[in-house]
Scaffold this motif. Structure first.
Motif, PDB file in Angstrom:
ATOM      1  N   SER A 107      -2.814  -6.758  -5.659  1.00 62.99           N
ATOM      2  CA  SER A 107      -2.732  -6.144  -4.331  1.00 62.99           C
ATOM      3  C   SER A 107      -3.565  -4.867  -4.340  1.00 62.99           C
ATOM      4  O   SER A 107      -4.363  -4.643  -5.245  1.00 62.99           O
ATOM      5  CB  SER A 107      -1.269  -5.840  -4.013  1.00 62.99           C
ATOM      6  OG  SER A 107      -0.804  -4.852  -4.906  1.00 62.99           O
ATOM      7  N   HIS A 132       6.716  -8.917  -3.636  1.00 61.70           N
ATOM      8  CA  HIS A 132       5.523  -9.764  -3.815  1.00 61.70           C
ATOM      9  C   HIS A 132       5.837 -10.906  -4.781  1.00 61.70           C
ATOM     10  O   HIS A 132       5.442 -12.049  -4.555  1.00 61.70           O
ATOM     11  CB  HIS A 132       4.353  -8.937  -4.330  1.00 61.70           C
ATOM     12  CG  HIS A 132       3.560  -8.274  -3.234  1.00 61.70           C
ATOM     13  ND1 HIS A 132       3.003  -8.981  -2.189  1.00 61.70           N
ATOM     14  CD2 HIS A 132       3.239  -6.968  -3.014  1.00 61.70           C
ATOM     15  CE1 HIS A 132       2.369  -8.140  -1.375  1.00 61.70           C
ATOM     16  NE2 HIS A 132       2.502  -6.916  -1.848  1.00 61.70           N
ATOM     17  N   ASP A 146       1.132  -7.812   2.940  1.00 62.84           N
ATOM     18  CA  ASP A 146       2.478  -7.260   3.110  1.00 62.84           C
ATOM     19  C   ASP A 146       3.245  -7.923   4.255  1.00 62.84           C
ATOM     20  O   ASP A 146       2.725  -8.091   5.357  1.00 62.84           O
ATOM     21  CB  ASP A 146       2.383  -5.743   3.326  1.00 62.84           C
ATOM     22  CG  ASP A 146       1.998  -5.047   2.034  1.00 62.84           C
ATOM     23  OD1 ASP A 146       2.023  -5.712   0.979  1.00 62.84           O
ATOM     24  OD2 ASP A 146       1.680  -3.858   2.079  1.00 62.84           O
ATOM     25  N   HIS A 187       8.829  -3.026  -3.754  1.00 59.92           N
ATOM     26  CA  HIS A 187       7.753  -3.779  -3.096  1.00 59.92           C
ATOM     27  C   HIS A 187       7.151  -4.818  -4.051  1.00 59.92           C
ATOM     28  O   HIS A 187       6.820  -5.942  -3.647  1.00 59.92           O
ATOM     29  CB  HIS A 187       6.685  -2.781  -2.630  1.00 59.92           C
ATOM     30  CG  HIS A 187       5.591  -3.378  -1.827  1.00 59.92           C
ATOM     31  ND1 HIS A 187       5.720  -3.687  -0.492  1.00 59.92           N
ATOM     32  CD2 HIS A 187       4.337  -3.743  -2.161  1.00 59.92           C
ATOM     33  CE1 HIS A 187       4.590  -4.202  -0.044  1.00 59.92           C
ATOM     34  NE2 HIS A 187       3.727  -4.256  -1.045  1.00 59.92           N
TER      35      HIS A 187
HETATM   36 ZN    ZN Z   1       1.906  -5.213  -0.969  1.00 60.44          ZN
END
Ligand code: ZN
Ligand code: KG4
Length: 376
Positions: A179, A158, A345, A154
């Protein structure tokens, strides 16, 4: 299923004959957690899938990496009354919407399932049950279509979002990932490899926003709520401490700030809390974003880079964006601030990171598992 697989093979064969072959940009290589029997991948459309937390997202990228669709089904309504994400409810909501979201992403992109040349899915970190939904759906699709699948971190997603809008954004650069789970500063060198410069020692910036909003009695998610309310307040009326740590440190710390807000609220009566809530939000937000800005530009200066990318949910903050843009202009530095739809996201960033992994020859096997505490 056999029919789909046969069609996929036939289509892939014809596509390779009739369409020019795109090349992969090897400079974009980065480490992604996946099994890796290296093989050549002929670029084609990719479906990205993201289910690490409370957004079910799917996105189709064209062979050249441009975003054809970016569909996000938010679960905010599901979790709102609990004041935070409830993992079990998140998993169920992903199961209910993943098929519809993926089909919509393909439809909006003008693609058929058999047009896909690869699948990228968030493998971790995130909520275990939520990740499992995406990973299993991605593996089933890859099996049925007989195309490769890769598991993407993840965090890498980003970071990749910084290049979605502007593929020519320069390297080397400094990347700030802000985040709900990360406040990390990286140096990304000319070949795309990254080195950690600093990270939060306690709360992530997004957590500081969410916990601050909870103390202020605002709705979930807290970051956007503080952002909106702060526009009506004065950031200098109520000052909050800024934690810079020792000189030259690229680390962050936000837990003291949260405690300062708690003490400040405890010292006020209900009436003055209500009367001053916008100034409290503005002062609290200012303390977070000013530290993010100062430390990011200090990292750019000390690294010798001339470019800064800021990614992750908190990069949607309007005050942070305004301060970053002003500072980048005055210091004559290049700044990548992805559009809002790529900050929080989304699956376009997962597809972009997945494309780089596929180009680098990485593949996951069909026993790939979700990794809730994947690091790096
Ligand atoms: Zn995220
Ligand atoms: O990247 P993201 O969507 O999910 C994670 O990977 O964590 O980031 C979510 C975080 C949350 O803490 C949320 O409150 C924060 O980003 N956030 C914001 C804003 N929009 C989202 N924080 C401040 N201002 C915003 N406008």
């Amino acid at each position: 299923m056999a029919l789909v697989a046969t069609r996929a093979l036939l289509f892939g064969f014809l596509q390779r004959i009739f369409f020019p072959v795109q090349t992969c940009d090897q400079n974009d290589f980065m480490m992604i957690s996946t099994d890796q029997p290296a093989s050549t991948w002929i670029p084609g459309p990719i479906l990205g899938i993201e289910t690490s937390c409370d957004e079910t997202a799917a996105s189709a990228l064209a062979a050249d990496g441009s975003v054809l669709s970016n569909v996000i089904a938010s679960q905010h309504d599901v979790h709102q009354r609990f004041g935070g994400v409830v993992p079990e409810l998140a998993s169920r909501a992903h199961v209910e919407s993943i098929e519809r979201v993926s089909a919509t992403a393909l439809q909006q992109a003008g693609l058929a399932w058999t047009d896909l040349a690869g699948i990228a899915v968030t493998q971790g970190p995130g909520l275990a049950g939520a990740l499992l939904v995406g990973v299993n759906y991605a593996k089933a699709l890859a099996y049925a279509l007989n195309i490769p699948v890769v598991g993407v971190s993840h965090l890498e997603g980003h970071i990749a979002s910084a290049w979605l809008q502007d593929p020519a954004f320069p390297l080397p650069c400094v990347v700030l990932v802000v985040s709900g789970g990360h406040t990390h500063l990286y140096y990304k060198d000319r070949s795309g490899h990254r080195r950690l410069l600093g990270a939060t020692r306690d709360d992530a910036a997004g957590e500081a926003f969410d916990k601050g909003a909870q103390l202020l009695g605002l709705e979930f998610p807290g970051g956007p709520a503080i952002d909106r309310l702060a526009r009506q307040g004065n950031p200098t009326t109520i000052a909050f401490p800024r934690s810079y740590l020792k000189h030259g440190s690229h680390d962050f710390s936000f837990s003291g700030l949260k405690t300062a807000l708690l003490y400040r609220l405890q010292a006020m009566d209900e009436q003055s809390r209500v009367a001053n809530v916008a100034d409290l939000a503005a002062g609290y937000q200012e303390a977070i974003v000013s530290v993010l800005v100062e430390k990011s530009f200090a990292a750019v200066r000390s690294s010798g880079a001339r470019a800064l990318a800021v990614v992750g949910g908190v990069s949607a903050n309007s005050r942070l964006r305004a301060l970053l843009q002003k500072r980048a202009t005055s210091e004559n530095l290049e700044l990548s601030l992805p559009p809002l739809s790529y900050c929080t996201d989304n699956a376009a960033m997962i597809a972009a990171a997945g494309k780089q992994a596929l180009c680098a020859g990485l593949r996951a096997s069909l026993d790939m598992d979700a990794q809730a505490s994947l690091t790096g």
